[in-house]
Design a protein around this motif. Structure first.
Motif, PDB file in Angstrom:
ATOM      1  N   THR A   1       0.967  -1.240  -0.139  1.00  0.00           N
ATOM      2  CA  THR A   1      -0.094  -0.154   0.018  1.00  0.00           C
ATOM      3  C   THR A   1       0.756   1.351  -0.015  1.00  0.00           C
ATOM      4  O   THR A   1       1.958   1.327   0.790  1.00  0.00           O
TER       5      THR A   1
ATOM      6  N   ASN B   1       0.789   5.580   0.186  1.00  0.00           N
ATOM      7  CA  ASN B   1      -0.149   6.601   0.424  1.00  0.00           C
ATOM      8  C   ASN B   1       0.741   8.076   0.243  1.00  0.00           C
ATOM      9  O   ASN B   1       1.909   8.026   0.614  1.00  0.00           O
TER      10      ASN B   1
ATOM     11  N   GLN C   1      -3.962   7.082  -2.094  1.00  0.00           N
ATOM     12  CA  GLN C   1      -3.795   5.746  -2.071  1.00  0.00           C
ATOM     13  C   GLN C   1      -3.821   4.943  -3.188  1.00  0.00           C
ATOM     14  O   GLN C   1      -4.805   4.923  -4.077  1.00  0.00           O
TER      15      GLN C   1
ATOM     16  N   ASP D   1      -3.617   0.892  -3.711  1.00  0.00           N
ATOM     17  CA  ASP D   1      -3.771  -0.233  -2.695  1.00  0.00           C
ATOM     18  C   ASP D   1      -2.743  -1.198  -3.082  1.00  0.00           C
ATOM     19  O   ASP D   1      -2.267  -1.398  -4.108  1.00  0.00           O
TER      20      ASP D   1
ATOM     21  N   ASN E   1      -7.826   0.771   3.527  1.00  0.00           N
ATOM     22  CA  ASN E   1      -8.168   2.158   3.077  1.00  0.00           C
ATOM     23  C   ASN E   1      -7.844   3.176   4.172  1.00  0.00           C
ATOM     24  O   ASN E   1      -8.658   3.210   5.296  1.00  0.00           O
TER      25      ASN E   1
END
Length: 245
Positions: free
Chosen positions: A91, A93, A107, A109, A118
């Protein structure tokens, strides 16, 4: 138009350029370069300061005052986020500081089911977050007064321990949280700088300890520093050259 756009891009991305450097880099005749620069200047797209350097014009300041620059940051950052996601599979971000909080604004995934959380609009104590540690270390967030908020996993550092950690973040250029927010969760983050060297955002890679070891985290940290530096350069940042001893 293409030639004028090329000149404008060089000036905006660099922050300032001399006439000679523009002629040399674009490869146009001096007369052509001068004519195009005058046209850009008349239309407020560039300006010439007292030293004769060409800088972005006042029209950019008008745009910035009327426009949410977060959207511009998202568009510039997306290729970096996608590349990090493809490289790590974890992930990724992008976050910005807002007051005393970390706000995650984008973001990508994880490619795995385990770890596909999330994090957008999720509020966490900054000292438990690699993104938050970056903002503390580079003074994009104010340091808290008094005791730190309780960590969700009960591993709350003292202010002195946090400051020692932040000194290490500044030294190596990336932050690490290891099971500080959630059991089995590790995150690594690095800063995004602007032209004046301030930190306006940070990028993180997070995943479970079953896939990311301490050695993996260090490699991800180095990769993040390179990736966020390239994004920072697009925002006008000029990395300082290492001083030779």
């Amino acid at each position: 138009m293409d030639r004028a756009a090329a000149l404008l891009a060089l000036i905006v991305e660099s922050g300032e350029r001399t006439f000679t450097s523009l002629v040399d880099e674009v490869g146009l005749a001096k007369s052509t370069t001068s004519r195009l620069l005058h046209a850009l200047e008349r239309n407020r797209l560039v300006r010439r300061d007292r030293a004769g350097l060409f800088r972005p014009g006042p029209l950019f300041a008008v745009y910035a005052a009327q426009h949410d620059t977060t959207q511009d940051l998202l568009e510039l950052a997306q290729p970096v986020l996608d590349e990090l996601s493809e490289h790590t599979g974890e992930t990724v971000n992008l976050a910005v500081p807002r007051g005393a909080e970390v706000v995650q604004v984008a973001q990508v995934d994880s490619a795995y089911l385990l770890g596909a959380t999330n994090w957008l609009d999720v509020s966490v104590p900054p000292h438990c977050s690699a993104l938050g540690k970056v903002f503390y270390a580079y003074r994009a967030l104010p340091m808290p007064d008094g005791d730190l908020p309780e960590s969700p996993v009960g591993r709350t550092p003292t202010i002195r321990q946090l400051k020692d950690d932040l000194a290490e973040v500044s030294r190596r250029g990336w932050a690490l949280t290891w099971e500080e927010l959630e059991e089995g969760l590790v995150a690594v983050a690095a800063p995004v700088h602007t032209r004046d060297d301030s930190v306006v955002a940070a990028v993180s890679v997070s995943g479970p300890t079953t896939r990311i070891s301490k050695a993996d985290a260090a490699r991800i940290g180095s990769r993040l520093v390179d990736s966020t530096r390239s994004l920072s350069v697009r925002l006008g940042y000029r990395p300082r050259r290492a001083t030779q001893k």
